[in-house]
Design an enzyme around this catalytic site. Structure first.
Site, short mmCIF file in Angstrom:
data_model
loop_
_atom_site.label_atom_id
_atom_site.label_comp_id
_atom_site.label_asym_id
_atom_site.label_seq_id
_atom_site.Cartn_x
_atom_site.Cartn_y
_atom_site.Cartn_z
N SER B 30 0.85 -1.18 0.00
CA SER B 30 0.00 0.00 0.00
C SER B 30 0.88 1.23 0.00
O SER B 30 2.10 1.15 0.13
CB SER B 30 -0.90 -0.01 1.23
OG SER B 30 -0.10 0.18 2.38
N VAL B 31 0.23 2.36 -0.18
CA VAL B 31 0.96 3.63 -0.18
C VAL B 31 1.75 3.76 1.13
O VAL B 31 2.86 4.27 1.16
CB VAL B 31 -0.02 4.80 -0.34
CG1 VAL B 31 0.72 6.13 -0.31
CG2 VAL B 31 -0.79 4.66 -1.64
N ASP B 108 1.33 -1.62 -11.51
CA ASP B 108 1.19 -0.95 -10.22
C ASP B 108 -0.26 -1.05 -9.81
O ASP B 108 -1.14 -0.51 -10.47
CB ASP B 108 1.63 0.51 -10.40
CG ASP B 108 1.42 1.32 -9.14
OD1 ASP B 108 1.27 0.71 -8.06
OD2 ASP B 108 1.43 2.56 -9.23
N ASP B 166 15.30 3.07 7.31
CA ASP B 166 15.82 4.26 7.99
C ASP B 166 15.11 4.49 9.32
O ASP B 166 15.69 5.02 10.27
CB ASP B 166 15.65 5.51 7.09
CG ASP B 166 14.24 5.65 6.54
OD1 ASP B 166 13.73 4.66 5.96
OD2 ASP B 166 13.65 6.74 6.71
N ALA B 471 -49.30 -13.57 -10.97
CA ALA B 471 -49.63 -13.07 -12.30
C ALA B 471 -50.71 -13.92 -12.96
O ALA B 471 -51.44 -13.45 -13.83
CB ALA B 471 -48.37 -13.05 -13.19
N SER B 474 -50.02 -20.27 -13.06
CA SER B 474 -50.53 -21.61 -12.80
C SER B 474 -51.95 -21.77 -13.33
O SER B 474 -52.31 -22.82 -13.87
CB SER B 474 -50.51 -21.90 -11.29
OG SER B 474 -49.17 -21.89 -10.84
N SER B 541 -39.30 -17.58 -12.49
CA SER B 541 -38.05 -17.52 -13.27
C SER B 541 -37.70 -16.09 -13.69
O SER B 541 -37.84 -15.72 -14.84
CB SER B 541 -38.12 -18.45 -14.49
OG SER B 541 -39.35 -18.34 -15.18
#
Lengths: 347, 632
Positions: B30-31, B108, B166, B471, B474, B541
């Protein structure tokens, strides 16, 4: 660049301090400063075909692979061809990809009308030599019938977008090859090789598809098209080295020649149908060459004595200006200029 | 411009230089680990930056830099304007630099939520990986995740850049401890070439030049390592058996028939005996053609055109392989699949897959497990979501030539594509072929579908009723069956509710379960069609993909999609089972029309608008259509 990997004694050849230090002291005792040899790939004239170990062969093979994928999966591809160096390279690779068959698709030039005669002459000669079909979309036609309006500054580069998209729609092109490279500009570093554009030619970063391995997804809905960038992984140095290796002819203005020019906006511009110097701008005769070929009103020449490919490579190596930054005024308009234009359908 | 003149003698330069290879590598971190600083420094040190870029860098460093006005290399790899403004990360950026020895392409991949997807994308083209870690923190979960992904994608060469040394006073102890930890872990997950480099990207220690602040370190600098990583292709792929992927048939005239493509492995030689996979036919390489002249051999990576000595069946997607060691051919595999899209990859749904230069039909079974990239643990999974990695059996609808991914990236990888949106949903890596795929063939039966249909006096078919709950599916299906039965036709009704009580009682109502439910129904219906029946399927469906899938399971002309089109408010007002009310109260989730989508059929065979037709009229319309189709 000389980089040592084995020890720490010799750090003299590595630049760690700043951009000014691009020279080194000669070791032959003459103490004459000369530019440091650049770090670009060497010119490999006998590169052969070993794509495994040779950079240029690898790039060539990848580009050919891309051309063939498009031929295999799209109905109506087209190559954008301006006669400039990148599109000439693109055409050269297409010819190699399909040889001995002819290139199985036409070329498209969006003509700003602000052309260099040498480039148009070159364009037409190349088209005739290879028996290709060239479609020309003239920006002037769009201005004449009112679909476009001339800009106050006379620059026509930004006007290319509409004729380009109109032509894509008119001819039903579903894959459009361009010479864009990722190294040109920060916004392009993330561009795909197959870049999906919607029915308005627009680029939406969120709709771009992940590209894995060498498996390109070129599927698109009717009206959409895909921009294809076979040179994505090339750098400017690669382009020139390859031009040298393949002995590819370019329009003569890429090499040093004498020309009447005037200084404006930090560039040497030349007189043409797009206008000329203002009263306060002095015309001088200079030895110059062009690094890119675009709309003559905003494409600047650089002073140069490079008359051969080798000279140009040397000059590129020594140069400290990217080609777009150096010679295209319209890229300087804003930091995000490129991205803005990409969104609206320009490359 | 006043540029200094450099003399370049092309021939001389050529003579002096060895060949320059191309190394693609990925940086992971990461950064916070200093990744941008590292890449920025590599670009800067390799002097591929130009004056104008440096001017921008200097200005930006003063304006927004984090280094008190000093050059902030991280700014060099800053992204798109949209990304900066909106704080969104898009994915992989590619950077370029070069030394005298090599050209480099750096993938990157910015971090954040899309990490897996982005890293998999970047790693897919990489031969080496640089994983960053913070010397103060050591090997973290994130470091292990990166190593897991790198290993999964088959990257063999890994450098751990132990950065910010460092900040720990260039301590050898810290470095040694982290190196040991990481090497042990990497070994366990199958990464054997590991280099650990003590580094400070900000100060440049051991990035390009060896640092005198780490006198205890004798290894290469990071760049030195990158310059010397073996290019995998050199060795393994050159010695492997030759394979050429055919992309395009080159046929300019009747005299010339060539096959254009790329050598994916080995060395293909003129005179080689070859086989065109997935078929059995063999021939001999007569010519290897390029515009620069014919070749005696083409090595891995080369794009060429080959001419064979016999006219055998070769087309786009064929693999031309040496005959004595051809690639295997199969259509079912175990594979690792990475979810690449916001839409899940759903088991059982019909997708497309691109493998090599072929695009074929594809389905995945239920994942055996998914992998926790942080720990390597196996977790249960029902679908494969974005950034998830799962192991599943997968099926291609035709046999393809392949290699296991660990042997060949090019012949062992595939991408999964959505048939409707065309999005790239998944990235797949073949683990191995399932033994049964080669051996199971359909029983050829003497009493076949046509024989049964002839006996019954009608053609078998699926009549698929789709529409919202309530709807009237059947009701209409029932009336259709009555009419057909009265005419002496052999019918059967598969009803959503009934099937849910038995065959699919283990399934719930998530999108994934709905897809599986419908897959089962469609398969049962298809078997019943084989049995010669007219099958009436009454099912919400909701997804077009599954309805299309059901259609594909039967022959052309055997599928009649009936859209019972009732507006949502009408269906909700009827609400015969009280389900809408429940859903609205929140007692029922994933209810179609309420909190789950219904995709309207685009081109149904019969479109019944129930605001215009009563159920009897609707049933008659369906029967009339079946007559038109020649079913009855």
């Amino acid at each position: 660049m000389q980089v040592r990997t084995d020890g720490r004694e010799d750090c003299s050849q590595v630049r760690t301090d700043g951009p000014e230090d691009c020279s080194q002291v000669r070791t032959d005792g003459t103490n004459r400063k000369e530019p440091m040899t650049e770090t670009h790939p060497p010119v490999a004239l006998d590169a052969g075909l070993d794509a495994a170990t040779d950079n240029l062969a690898a790039l060539e093979s990848e580009a050919i692979h891309i051309f063939r994928e498009v031929a295999g999966e799209f109905d109506r591809p087209v190559i954008l061809f301006s006669g400039g160096k990148d599109s000439t390279l693109l055409l050269h690779l297409a010819i190699k990809a399909f040889w001995p068959a002819p290139v199985p698709f036409p070329l498209l030039h969006v003509d700003t009308g602000h052309n260099f005669d040498e480039v148009i002459e070159f364009r037409d000669r190349v088209v005739a030599e290879h028996g290709l079909r060239l479609v020309v979309a003239k920006v002037q036609d769009w201005i004449d019938d009112g679909r476009l309006e001339e800009r106050p500054d006379g620059t026509r580069n930004p006007l290319q977008t509409v004729p380009l998209l109109d032509s894509i729609t008119e001819h039903g092109f579903d894959a459009v090859f361009g010479g864009g490279r990722r190294d040109e500009e920060r916004a392009r570093a993330k561009e795909r090789i197959f870049s999906l554009r919607n029915a308005f030619g627009q680029w939406d970063p969120r709709r771009q598809r992940p590209e894995l391995w060498n498996l390109y997804n070129g599927r698109h809905k009717p009206g959409e098209h895909v921009r294809v960038f076979p040179l994505s992984n090339w750098t400017e140095a690669d382009v020139w080295n390859y031009i040298a290796k393949e002995k590819i002819e370019l329009p003569s203005i890429y090499y040093a020649h004498e020309r009447d020019v005037y200084w404006r906006d930090g560039m040497w511009l030349t007189e043409g149908p797009w206008g000329g110097p203002r009263d306060d701008e002095e015309v001088v005769r200079k030895l110059v060459r062009y690094r890119t070929v675009g709309d003559g009103s905003c494409t600047g020449a650089v002073e140069s004595t490079a008359t051969t490919v080798a000279d140009v490579i040397a000059e590129v190596q020594a140069s400290r200006l990217t080609e777009r930054g150096a010679t295209r005024a319209d890229d300087r308009l804003s930091e995000a200029a490129m991205e803005d234009r990409k969104r609206e359908g320009y490359f | 411009m006043g540029q200094p003149q450099v003399q370049v003698d092309l021939e001389a330069e050529l003579a002096e230089q060895e060949r320059v290879g191309l190394l693609r590598f990925i940086t992971c971190g990461s950064v916070d680990d200093g990744k941008s600083s590292l890449i920025g420094r590599l670009l800067y040190e390799s002097k591929l930056l130009y004056t104008d870029q440096l001017e921008v860098l200097e200005a930006d460093s003063k304006k927004v830099g984090t280094r008190g006005g000093e050059l902030d290399f991280a700014l060099l790899v800053d992204g798109l304007a949209a990304e900066r403004e909106q704080g969104i990360t898009i994915d992989v950026a590619y950077r370029f630099f070069a030394t005298d020895r090599r050209r480099f392409i750096v993938a990157d991949t910015p971090g954040h939520e899309q990490y897996t997807r982005n890293m998999v994308t970047g790693a897919s083209m990489s031969e080496a990986a640089v994983i960053l870690c913070d010397a103060r923190k050591g090997v973290l979960t994130q470091t292990r995740r990166h190593a897991h992904l790198v290993s999964l994608l088959g990257i063999k060469h890994v450098a751990l850049a132990i950065n910010k040394l460092d900040l720990v006073d260039y301590s050898q102890d810290v470095f040694d401890k982290i190196s040991e930890d990481f090497k042990a872990f990497a070994h366990d997950i199958g990464i054997h070439d590991v280099a650990c480099v003590p580094m400070s990207a900000v100060f440049g220690d051991n990035v390009v030049t060896s640092s005198d602040r780490t006198p205890w370190y004798q290894g290469p600098t990071l760049l030195g390592w990158l310059e010397n990583v073996e290019l995998t292709r050199d060795e393994e792929d050159l010695s492997g058996p030759a394979r050429l992927l055919v992309q395009w048939v080159n046929r300019p005239n009747s005299e010339f028939r060539g096959f254009s493509g790329r050598v994916l492995a080995g060395v293909l030689r003129k005179g080689d005996r070859v086989r065109a996979l997935p078929g059995e036919a063999e021939s001999t390489i007569e010519r290897i053609v390029t515009m620069d002249g014919d070749l005696d051999e083409a090595v891995v990576g080369a794009s060429v055109t080959v001419v064979l000595s016999d006219e055998i069946d070769v087309s786009r997607g064929s693999v031309i392989a040496v005959a004595d060691e051809p690639a295997d051919v199969a259509n079912a595999f175990q594979a690792h699949i990475v979810g690449m899209d916001a839409h899940d990859l759903v088991p059982g749904r019909h997708y497309l897959a691109k493998i090599g230069a072929r695009t074929v039909g594809f389905t995945a079974d239920h994942p055996k497990y998914r992998i926790d990239v942080d720990t390597g643990a196996h977790l249960p999974a029902k679908t494969i979501g974005l950034n998830e990695i799962a192991v599943a059996n997968v099926h291609f609808d035709v046999p393809v030539a392949y290699e296991e991914f660990k042997r060949s990236r090019d012949l062992g990888s595939f991408i999964v594509l959505d048939r409707l949106s065309n999005a790239t949903l998944g990235a797949g890596m073949i683990d191995f072929a399932l033994r049964r795929s080669a051996n199971v063939t359909w029983q050829a039966l003497t009493v076949d579908k046509q024989a049964r249909a002839a006996q019954k006096g009608h053609q078998p078919a699926v009549v698929w009723f789709t529409g919202l709950s309530g709807a009237g599916k059947s009701t209409v299906a029932d009336l259709v069956e009555k009419q057909l039965h009265a005419q002496g036709k052999h019918t059967f009704v598969l009803d959503g509710d009934n099937v849910r009580h038995g065959l699919s009682k283990d399934l719930g109502f998530t999108d994934a379960d709905r897809v599986e439910n419908i897959r089962r129904i469609a398969e049962v219906a298809s078997l019943m069609v084989d049995a010669g029946l007219i099958v009436l399927v009454s099912f919400i469906s909701p997804f077009q993909a599954e309805r299309d899938q059901a259609r594909e399971l039967v022959a052309e002309g055997e599928f009649c999609e009936v859209f019972i089109d009732t507006p949502l408010d009408v269906a909700e007002r009827r609400d015969p089972k009280g389900l809408y009310a429940k859903a609205r109260r929140g007692d029922l989730t994933n209810f179609t029309g309420v909190d789950s989508e219904y995709e309207r059929p685009e081109t149904p065979e019969v479109h019944v608008d129930t605001t215009q037709l009563d159920p009897e009229q609707a049933a008659s319309a369906v029967v009339a259509k079946l007559r038109d189709m020649g079913v009855i």
